[in-house]
Every structure is written in structure tokens, then in C-alpha cells.
Design an enzyme around this catalytic site. Structure first.
Site, short mmCIF file in Angstrom:
data_model
loop_
_atom_site.label_atom_id
_atom_site.label_comp_id
_atom_site.label_asym_id
_atom_site.label_seq_id
_atom_site.Cartn_x
_atom_site.Cartn_y
_atom_site.Cartn_z
N SER A 126 60.50 156.64 17.16
CA SER A 126 61.83 156.99 16.55
C SER A 126 61.03 157.82 15.72
O SER A 126 59.70 158.52 15.04
CB SER A 126 62.48 155.07 16.00
OG SER A 126 62.66 156.08 14.60
N TYR A 150 58.01 148.76 11.27
CA TYR A 150 58.25 149.15 12.34
C TYR A 150 58.03 150.64 12.49
O TYR A 150 57.38 150.67 13.47
CB TYR A 150 59.70 148.79 11.98
CG TYR A 150 60.74 149.87 12.89
CD1 TYR A 150 60.94 149.17 14.21
CD2 TYR A 150 61.20 151.00 12.85
CE1 TYR A 150 61.22 149.80 15.32
CE2 TYR A 150 62.21 151.66 13.88
CZ TYR A 150 62.12 150.74 14.84
OH TYR A 150 63.20 151.37 16.01
N LYS A 154 55.98 151.63 16.06
CA LYS A 154 55.92 152.21 17.25
C LYS A 154 55.30 153.52 17.54
O LYS A 154 54.46 154.17 18.75
CB LYS A 154 57.33 153.78 16.23
CG LYS A 154 58.49 152.18 16.63
CD LYS A 154 58.69 152.07 18.18
CE LYS A 154 60.24 151.75 18.22
NZ LYS A 154 60.63 151.13 19.68
N ARG A 232 70.65 163.28 7.48
CA ARG A 232 70.16 163.00 8.82
C ARG A 232 70.34 164.04 9.75
O ARG A 232 71.44 164.71 9.74
CB ARG A 232 70.05 161.25 8.86
CG ARG A 232 69.42 160.62 7.77
CD ARG A 232 68.01 160.08 7.86
NE ARG A 232 68.06 159.97 7.17
CZ ARG A 232 67.71 159.92 6.21
NH1 ARG A 232 68.58 161.12 5.59
NH2 ARG A 232 67.04 158.66 5.07
P1 NAD Z 1 68.64 147.07 20.30
O1 NAD Z 1 68.70 145.66 19.54
O2 NAD Z 1 70.39 146.90 20.66
O3 NAD Z 1 68.00 147.04 22.06
C1 NAD Z 1 67.32 145.91 21.88
C2 NAD Z 1 67.33 145.39 23.21
O4 NAD Z 1 65.84 144.70 23.44
C3 NAD Z 1 68.35 144.10 23.08
O5 NAD Z 1 69.25 143.40 23.59
C4 NAD Z 1 67.14 142.86 22.69
O6 NAD Z 1 68.04 141.67 22.51
C5 NAD Z 1 66.22 142.89 23.53
N1 NAD Z 1 64.61 142.42 22.89
C6 NAD Z 1 64.29 142.67 21.89
N2 NAD Z 1 62.87 141.86 21.94
C7 NAD Z 1 63.13 141.97 23.16
C8 NAD Z 1 61.72 141.31 24.77
N3 NAD Z 1 61.11 141.07 23.89
N4 NAD Z 1 62.09 141.03 25.67
C9 NAD Z 1 63.33 141.56 26.23
N5 NAD Z 1 64.33 141.48 25.45
C10 NAD Z 1 63.80 142.50 24.08
O7 NAD Z 1 68.43 148.14 19.58
P2 NAD Z 1 68.72 149.46 19.79
O8 NAD Z 1 69.80 150.34 19.03
O9 NAD Z 1 69.24 149.71 21.70
O10 NAD Z 1 67.12 150.19 19.86
C11 NAD Z 1 66.42 150.57 21.06
C12 NAD Z 1 64.92 150.76 21.27
O11 NAD Z 1 65.46 152.27 20.45
C13 NAD Z 1 64.57 149.76 20.01
O12 NAD Z 1 62.88 149.74 21.05
C14 NAD Z 1 64.67 150.93 19.34
O13 NAD Z 1 63.50 150.83 18.19
C15 NAD Z 1 64.69 152.35 19.87
N6 NAD Z 1 65.45 152.94 18.38
C16 NAD Z 1 66.18 152.49 18.03
C17 NAD Z 1 67.21 153.96 17.36
C18 NAD Z 1 68.34 153.32 16.55
O14 NAD Z 1 68.67 153.46 15.46
N7 NAD Z 1 69.20 152.55 16.92
C19 NAD Z 1 66.45 154.97 16.38
C20 NAD Z 1 65.08 155.04 16.94
C21 NAD Z 1 63.96 154.12 17.64
C1 UD1 Z 2 67.16 154.18 9.31
C2 UD1 Z 2 65.04 153.65 9.24
C3 UD1 Z 2 64.71 154.30 10.48
C4 UD1 Z 2 65.17 154.13 11.72
C5 UD1 Z 2 67.12 154.89 11.82
C6 UD1 Z 2 67.93 154.76 12.73
C7 UD1 Z 2 65.33 152.68 6.93
C8 UD1 Z 2 64.40 152.90 5.68
N1 UD1 Z 2 64.95 153.31 8.09
O1 UD1 Z 2 67.37 155.67 9.48
O2 UD1 Z 2 63.86 153.57 10.78
O3 UD1 Z 2 64.74 155.44 12.61
O4 UD1 Z 2 68.05 153.97 10.53
O5 UD1 Z 2 67.93 153.57 13.46
O6 UD1 Z 2 65.37 152.16 6.94
N2 UD1 Z 2 73.31 154.94 3.63
C9 UD1 Z 2 74.31 154.73 2.99
N3 UD1 Z 2 74.62 153.12 2.85
C10 UD1 Z 2 74.40 152.57 3.55
C11 UD1 Z 2 73.66 152.64 4.68
C12 UD1 Z 2 73.06 154.16 4.39
O7 UD1 Z 2 74.14 155.70 2.00
O8 UD1 Z 2 75.17 151.13 4.12
C13 UD1 Z 2 72.76 156.67 3.86
C14 UD1 Z 2 70.76 156.65 3.36
O9 UD1 Z 2 70.40 156.23 2.41
C15 UD1 Z 2 70.43 157.67 4.53
C16 UD1 Z 2 72.19 157.51 5.36
O10 UD1 Z 2 72.74 157.08 4.84
O11 UD1 Z 2 70.66 158.24 3.18
C17 UD1 Z 2 70.99 157.16 6.51
O12 UD1 Z 2 70.94 155.68 6.52
P1 UD1 Z 2 70.10 154.78 7.66
O13 UD1 Z 2 71.49 154.81 9.30
O14 UD1 Z 2 69.71 154.30 7.62
O15 UD1 Z 2 69.42 155.64 8.74
P2 UD1 Z 2 67.74 156.34 8.26
O16 UD1 Z 2 67.75 155.88 6.63
O17 UD1 Z 2 67.81 157.77 8.94
#
Ligand code: NAD
Ligand code: UD1
Length: 344
Positions: A126, A150, A154, A232
Site C-alpha cells: 500500500s 497496518y 506491509k 488522493r
Molecule cells: P478485503 O478485506 O475486501 O479482502 C481481503 C480478503 O482476505 C477478505 O476476503 C478476507 O476475508 C480475506 N482474509 C483476511 N485474512 C485472511 C486470512 N488470514 N486467511 C484467509 N483469508 C483472509 O480487502 P481489499 O480491499 O480487497 O484488500 C486486499 C489487499 O489489498 C489487502 O492486503 C489490503 O491490505 C491491500 N490494500 C487494500 C487497499 C484498499 O484501499 N482496499 C489499499 C492498499 C492495499
Molecule cells: C486510507 C488509509 C490508508 C489506506 C487507504 C486506502 C487512513 C489514515 N489511511 O487512506 O492507510 O492505504 O485508506 O485504503 O485511514 N475523507 C473524508 N471523509 C470521510 C472519509 C475520508 O473527508 O468520511 C477524506 C480523507 O480525509 C482523505 C480522503 O477523503 O483526504 C481519502 O480518505 P480515505 O478513503 O480514507 O483514504 P486515505 O486517507 O488515502
């Protein structure tokens, strides 16, 4: 050419489902391993329906060594490792859960891969590993300085993968640092399904639009950004999913460790996102400006040139398209997968 089989951990989740669709439609066979702690088996069924192909679905935990040795009994050519916990606030309150699942889970996976000599992994990292950016855009050589548990999980897994590749020069780890994935599959049948109050901006706006929440609170209107709200790099989840297929292909053709940002290189403010969603949904989104959220930064966007050079990947879909697709998913599935309206 023989068909390659990919193990997708956490495949039933938000990014995993979209990636499984792209893998299946690109000709891969897919084994999904998920404990459904944050997802539903219904999501996997919908992936199969979109792709018109079956997924081998295993219910289990990556930390469960017995499950892992069963999964790796079949030939696996490469792994995409999504399974993790991902809520920043929760990681501060429950750090041991996060280190246990995210770091412990990755170690258990690598041990199983070692046993079976599976040497290709694509890992979900991330942009959060960069912490507070010193300069923008963020390139992969920016310092890694996470500011919450978190983010530390990573960064730790990144280090483990670096060492894993250094120990065996035939190994490949492609570490994808995602910026902010948003939107949903254009079919409207898979998307993000938050079980509690969404922390992230996009699902929160979608829930205001559908009437589940009264209004959005914008965390700060006095940031050093053009309109005072946080900026963002939002990328369409289908673009992100395609990036994984490109990363996997690159991983099959190359060895060693690589960090690669996946973002658009464009910043969008909270107010711009609200306006884009309003256009997509033809609805007003009520909002109020609140205090800044702890741990937030003013702005963050990617230098995406590595992805372009190494993978030939660049984001093709706009924030507007993500709003249209995200709104379609929200309307067709107001209760996420629990409602099961578009299934069958
Ligand atoms: P998500 O929670 O929708 O998907 C994660 C999946 O992993 C879920 O289906 C959950 O049931 C499964 N899981 C969790 N722990 C497990 C375990 N121990 N064994 C088997 N299954 C398990 O999340 P996502 O948004 O799809 O994110 C996927 C990956 O991307 C994660 O590693 C997350 O940290 C990373 N990531 C997500 C974002 C985002 O904004 N969504 C941003 C940066 C990185
Ligand atoms: C968050 C996580 C980051 C993760 C990313 C993508 C935090 C501090 N960081 O970041 O670790 O990788 O999501 O999953 O949680 N905002 C509002 N109102 C809301 C929600 C968000 O104003 O109710 C604003 C935030 O202040 C920010 C922007 O929207 O400026 C995006 O927020 P968000 O979607 O939570 O993503 P990140 O802050 O980038």
C-alpha cells in the site's frame, strides 16, 4: 501453451474478486483461498458468473498450515497474496491481530510455497508504507516510514519478501503499492462491501447517495491543497485488477524483488470526488466540513512510471467512470452481498 494456475489468497475480497475476473478472462486457472472474515462465498459465485469460468474455492485461513499444505497439493504456478486485515484505526487498537494475520499469514504462505518450490508471488502492499510524503509524486525510492501498525505490517512483509528473494535468486516477488482503489466492476455485480461504517471516502459517499447515511463529514477544509480538502490518487479497481495480471506475467518472465506503485498519477480532492459522484448518481451529496482526521496527510499521489516501464500498465479508467460503476454496484446491492439481489 499449458494453462497456469494461480493461487489467490483473499480472493473473495474487494480487490481479489476483480482480480480473479481478470485472471480467468486472461486464461489462468484460479484457486481462491479465503476465510471469509471480510467477504462472502456469494462474491466468488459472482466472479464465476462474470467470467463464465469456475474458480476452485477453498475456505480456510492462510495461517492454518494444514489448509495450506492441502492447497499446495495441486500444482500452483504463482500466488497473488491479498489476504490481510486493512483498517488503519483497528490496527492501532488491535496491533497483535494485524501483525498476526498480515505478517504471520504471509510467513505461513511463504513456508508452504518453499515446501512446494513455488517461487512467484505478487503481494498487495500500500502507499501507506510511505507515511507522510516529503515530495510528490511518490516514487518507489521514497523513504518507507509507516505511521500506523497496518502500514508497519506491509513494510515488514516487503522486507521479508526482499530477503526471500535474496536467499534464492530463482524467486520473484512483485510488491504492488496501491494508491486508492475505488469503483466496482461495470456489471454492478461485484464491488466493495464494507460491513461497518466505511472509513474510506468512496464507500461513504456511496452510502450517503443511497440514503444509508445522512451526510459526509469532510475531514478538514484547511489543508494546503487548492480547495482545502485532502487530495488522493484514486484508481478504478478494474484497472488495479488488470495491473495484477500484468504483474503476474512480469513475474513469470523475471526474477528478483520489485516494488511497483499502482496509481494514476493524478490527484483528486474530496470536493472534486463529491462533485464527480453527484454527476454519476444525479443526486446531491450532503456534507459538512469537520476537523482533520488523525494520521491524515494533505495530499498523496503516485509516480506511476515504473508500472508503465516494467509492466506496460497505466490506469485507463477515470474517476468519473469509477463513480458510475460504483454507483451501479451500490444501487443494485444496497446491502452488499447479504442482499444477493443480482445473484442467480
Ligand atoms: P478485503 O478485506 O475486501 O479482502 C481481503 C480478503 O482476505 C477478505 O476476503 C478476507 O476475508 C480475506 N482474509 C483476511 N485474512 C485472511 C486470512 N488470514 N486467511 C484467509 N483469508 C483472509 O480487502 P481489499 O480491499 O480487497 O484488500 C486486499 C489487499 O489489498 C489487502 O492486503 C489490503 O491490505 C491491500 N490494500 C487494500 C487497499 C484498499 O484501499 N482496499 C489499499 C492498499 C492495499
Ligand atoms: C486510507 C488509509 C490508508 C489506506 C487507504 C486506502 C487512513 C489514515 N489511511 O487512506 O492507510 O492505504 O485508506 O485504503 O485511514 N475523507 C473524508 N471523509 C470521510 C472519509 C475520508 O473527508 O468520511 C477524506 C480523507 O480525509 C482523505 C480522503 O477523503 O483526504 C481519502 O480518505 P480515505 O478513503 O480514507 O483514504 P486515505 O486517507 O488515502
Amino acid at each position: 501453451m499449458t494453462v497456469k494456475t494461480v493461487l489467490v489468497t483473499g480472493g473473495a475480497g474487494y480487490i481479489g474478486t476483480h482480480t480473479m475476473v481478470e485472471l480467468l478472462t486472461s486464461g489462468y486457472d484460479v484457486v481462491c483461498l479465503d476465510n471469509f472474515s471480510n467477504s462472502s462465498p456469494e462474491a466468488v459465485k459472482r466472479v464465476e458468473k462474470i467470467a463464465g469460468k469456475r474458480v476452485t474455492s477453498v475456505t480456510g485461513d492462510v495461517r492454518d498450515r494444514e489448509v495450506m499444505s492441502r492447497v499446495f497439493k495441486r500444482p500452483i504456478d504463482g500466488v497473488i497474496h491479498f489476504a490481510a486485515l486493512k483498517a488503519v484505526g483497528e490496527s492501532v487498537a488491535k496491533p497483535t491481530d494485524y501483525y498476526g494475520n498480515n505478517v504471520g499469514g504471509s510467513l505461513a504462505l511463504l513456508e508452504a510455497m518453499n515446501e512446494r518450490k513455488v517461487r512467484r508471488i505478487v503481494f498487495s502492499s500500500s502507499a501507506t508504507v510511505y507515511g507522510v510524503p516529503e515530495t510528490l509524486p511518490l516514487s518507489e525510492d521514497a523513504p518507507v516510514r509507516p505511521i500506523n501498525p497496518y502500514g508497519h505490517t506491509k513494510a515488514m512483509v516487503e522486507q521479508i519478501l526482499r530477503d526471500w528473494c535474496a536467499a534464492d535468486l530463482t524467486c520473484t516477488a512483485i510488491v504492488l503499492r496501491y494508491f486508492n482503489p475505488i469503483g466496482a466492476h461495470p456489471s454492478g455485480t461485484i464491488g466493495e462491501d464494507p460491513h461497518d461504517v466505511p472509513n474510506n471516502l468512496f464507500p461513504f459517499i456511496a452510502q450517503v447517495a443511497i440514503g444509508k447515511r445522512d451526510k459526509l463529514t469532510i475531514w478538514g477544509g484547511d489543508w494546503e491543497t487548492p480547495d482545502g480538502t485532502g487530495v488522493r490518487d484514486y484508481l478504478h479497481v478494474v484497472d488495479l485488477a488488470r495491473g495484477h495480471v500484468d504483474a503476474l506475467r512480469y513475474g513469470f518472465e523475471n526474477t528478483g524483488y520489485r516494488n511497483i506503485n499502482l496509481g494514476t498519477g493524478q490527484g483528486t480532492s474530496v470536493l472534486q470526488m463529491v462533485a464527480a459522484f453527484e454527476r454519476a448518481a444525479s443526486k446531491k451529496i450532503s456534507f459538512a466540513i469537520g476537523p482533520r482526521r488523525a494520521g491524515d496527510v494533505a495530499a498523496c499521489w503516485a509516480d506511476g512510471s515504473s508500472a508503465q516501464q516494467l509492466l506496460g500498465w497505466r490506469a485507463a479508467m477515470s474517476v468519473e467512470q469509477a463513480c458510475v460503476d460504483g454507483w451501479r454496484w451500490q444501487q443494485q446491492n444496497p446491502d452488499g452481498y447479504r442482499g444477493q439481489r443480482t445473484a442467480g
